[in-house]
Design a protein around this motif. Structure first.
Motif, mmCIF file in Angstrom:
data_model
loop_
_atom_site.group_PDB
_atom_site.id
_atom_site.type_symbol
_atom_site.label_atom_id
_atom_site.label_comp_id
_atom_site.label_asym_id
_atom_site.label_seq_id
_atom_site.Cartn_x
_atom_site.Cartn_y
_atom_site.Cartn_z
ATOM 1 N N PRO A 244 4.731 -1.954 -8.155
ATOM 2 C CA PRO A 244 4.536 -3.119 -7.280
ATOM 3 C C PRO A 244 5.505 -3.188 -6.106
ATOM 4 O O PRO A 244 5.112 -3.601 -5.005
ATOM 5 N N ASP A 245 6.764 -2.791 -6.303
ATOM 6 C CA ASP A 245 7.722 -2.835 -5.197
ATOM 7 C C ASP A 245 7.342 -1.842 -4.098
ATOM 8 O O ASP A 245 7.496 -2.126 -2.907
ATOM 9 N N VAL A 246 6.870 -0.671 -4.506
ATOM 10 C CA VAL A 246 6.415 0.320 -3.531
ATOM 11 C C VAL A 246 5.168 -0.184 -2.823
ATOM 12 O O VAL A 246 5.054 -0.104 -1.587
ATOM 13 N N ASN A 247 4.227 -0.720 -3.584
ATOM 14 C CA ASN A 247 2.985 -1.209 -2.994
ATOM 15 C C ASN A 247 3.248 -2.331 -1.990
ATOM 16 O O ASN A 247 2.573 -2.438 -0.960
ATOM 17 N N ALA A 248 4.241 -3.170 -2.280
ATOM 18 C CA ALA A 248 4.578 -4.261 -1.369
ATOM 19 C C ALA A 248 5.052 -3.738 -0.021
ATOM 20 O O ALA A 248 4.898 -4.400 1.013
ATOM 21 N N ALA A 249 5.625 -2.525 -0.022
ATOM 22 C CA ALA A 249 6.110 -1.937 1.235
ATOM 23 C C ALA A 249 4.958 -1.597 2.175
ATOM 24 O O ALA A 249 5.178 -1.354 3.367
ATOM 25 N N LEU A 250 3.719 -1.582 1.654
ATOM 26 C CA LEU A 250 2.559 -1.307 2.498
ATOM 27 C C LEU A 250 2.047 -2.561 3.209
ATOM 28 O O LEU A 250 1.362 -2.453 4.238
ATOM 29 N N LEU A 251 2.360 -3.736 2.675
ATOM 30 C CA LEU A 251 1.750 -4.962 3.179
ATOM 31 C C LEU A 251 2.035 -5.253 4.657
ATOM 32 O O LEU A 251 1.161 -5.803 5.343
ATOM 33 N N PRO A 252 3.212 -4.927 5.201
ATOM 34 C CA PRO A 252 3.403 -5.151 6.645
ATOM 35 C C PRO A 252 2.383 -4.422 7.514
ATOM 36 O O PRO A 252 2.162 -4.814 8.668
ATOM 37 N N LEU A 269 -6.679 -2.147 -0.818
ATOM 38 C CA LEU A 269 -5.780 -3.157 -1.389
ATOM 39 C C LEU A 269 -6.125 -3.525 -2.827
ATOM 40 O O LEU A 269 -5.230 -3.721 -3.662
ATOM 41 N N ALA A 270 -7.407 -3.631 -3.132
ATOM 42 C CA ALA A 270 -7.811 -4.056 -4.476
ATOM 43 C C ALA A 270 -7.501 -3.012 -5.538
ATOM 44 O O ALA A 270 -7.599 -3.301 -6.730
ATOM 45 N N ARG A 271 -7.115 -1.822 -5.122
ATOM 46 C CA ARG A 271 -6.793 -0.761 -6.082
ATOM 47 C C ARG A 271 -5.288 -0.665 -6.322
ATOM 48 O O ARG A 271 -4.825 0.255 -6.990
ATOM 49 N N LEU A 272 -4.531 -1.607 -5.767
ATOM 50 C CA LEU A 272 -3.081 -1.619 -5.930
ATOM 51 C C LEU A 272 -2.643 -2.784 -6.802
ATOM 52 O O LEU A 272 -3.278 -3.846 -6.800
ATOM 53 N N THR A 273 -1.552 -2.613 -7.525
ATOM 54 C CA THR A 273 -0.979 -3.681 -8.333
ATOM 55 C C THR A 273 0.171 -4.327 -7.561
ATOM 56 O O THR A 273 1.034 -3.628 -7.019
ATOM 57 N N PHE A 274 0.179 -5.663 -7.520
ATOM 58 C CA PHE A 274 1.225 -6.415 -6.823
ATOM 59 C C PHE A 274 1.831 -7.450 -7.771
ATOM 60 O O PHE A 274 1.243 -7.782 -8.809
#
Length: 322
Positions: A244-252, A269-274
């Motif tokens: 989740p921490d890595v995936n959050a780095a994509l949100l910007p 996005l729907a294939r990532l866990t946050f």
């Protein structure tokens, strides 16, 4: 009775002799491969040679492999690009085709630092084959630290966000995916600890803090390119490992000025866990894109389609591939 025993004994001895002869032939053939490659670097294009290679590898013992490894690894460092590529193909055949895979892999692991430069080789077939070779080691537990360090070294390389120079005949001077995102296909499974998620009954994975930090740093690099980021998105979403921490780095990237990059992320996005908080803030941003009259129509439509099905912070949602 005695004659029958003698006949059986002779048959056993003969059979043993045949097996020993076959083993010796396999050993000689495996040891002859380096010389064959030097004489014909294009050997891999011969279907018969490739078939015989599989048979030789499957028949060879671990000791046979250990004896021939130094010569084959040396060929992967040749100045001849096709010879390097074919030698890597032989290495891959040994790793995936050996009858004693675990012991064979352990014999090859000490050579990984010498094989690491091939991950950024100027000859694209070498890069592709070395990536497959390194990926073949990701399922071994415990994972060899040298495998993770080799992939991290490439990930952190100053050139890892850009397409590599290419000496492949007929190719563009710079072509193919940048090497950094390719390392995610190695790092994500290799560095992960897997477990069964009690909430979903799916097998999940989380990477070590060192690897997570390295990936986040890579995603935030000032020299990132849309191609590199798009490839990284694909690797992160396809992976069984979810950080989740890595995936959050994509949100910007949802606010990127590159519309194609926005689309690449919205579609995955729907294939990532946050975390619940990151999921909530991401949905707000997606809603703003869907309702922003200044957003391109196709981007608005994609965001709207995502909102209609993206209902949880897990990567096991019901959204189709958008």
């Amino acid at each position: 009775m005695r004659r029958s025993v003698l006949i059986v004994s002779v048959l056993v001895v003969c059979a043993s002799g045949v097996l020993l002869a076959q083993s010796a032939t396999a050993a000689r053939r495996l040891e002859s491969i380096p010389l064959e490659l030097e004489a014909n670097p294009d050997a891999a294009h011969d279907p018969q040679w490739a078939t015989e290679l599989d048979t030789i590898v499957q028949s060879a013992t671990v000791d046979d492999v250990k004896r021939v490894l130094p010569a084959i690894v040396s060929l992967t460092e040749s100045s001849h690009p096709k010879l390097r590529a074919t030698a890597l193909l032989v290495m891959f055949a040994i790793v995936t085709g050996s009858k004693d895979a675990l012991t064979t892999d352990e014999a090859i692991v000490p050579y990984l630092p010498r094989l690491e430069p091939r991950l950024m080789d100027s000859f694209s077939p070498c890069r592709g084959m070395s990536l497959l070779l390194f990926q073949a080691f990701t399922a071994i537990r415990p994972v060899a630290p040298v495998l993770i360090q080799a992939a991290l070294t490439v990930l952190k390389d100053p050139q890892s966000t850009h397409a590599m120079s290419n000496t492949t005949p007929g190719s563009l001077p710079r072509s193919g995916p940048s090497p950094g995102p390719q390392m995610l296909w190695i790092l994500l499974p290799a560095a992960a600890t897997f477990y069964l998620d009690p909430a979903t009954n799916f097998t999940e994975g989380r990477d070590s803090p060192e690897v997570q930090s390295a990936i986040i740093e890579f995603l935030h690099r000032s020299d990132q390119t849309p191609e590199s980021l798009s490839e990284s998105i694909r690797a992160l979403t396809v992976s069984q490992v979810q950080n989740p921490d890595v995936n959050a780095a994509l949100l910007p990237l949802l606010s990127s000025t590159d519309v194609d990059l926005q689309k690449a992320l919205l579609g995955q996005l729907a294939r990532l866990t946050f975390t619940p908080d990151d999921f909530a803030s991401a949905r707000i941003r997606v809603k703003s894109i869907a309702t922003d009259p200044n957003s391109p129509a196709d981007l608005q439509k994609l965001a709207g389609s995502l909102l209609s099905c993206w209902s949880n912070d897990r990567h096991h949602g019901v959204c189709p591939v958008l």
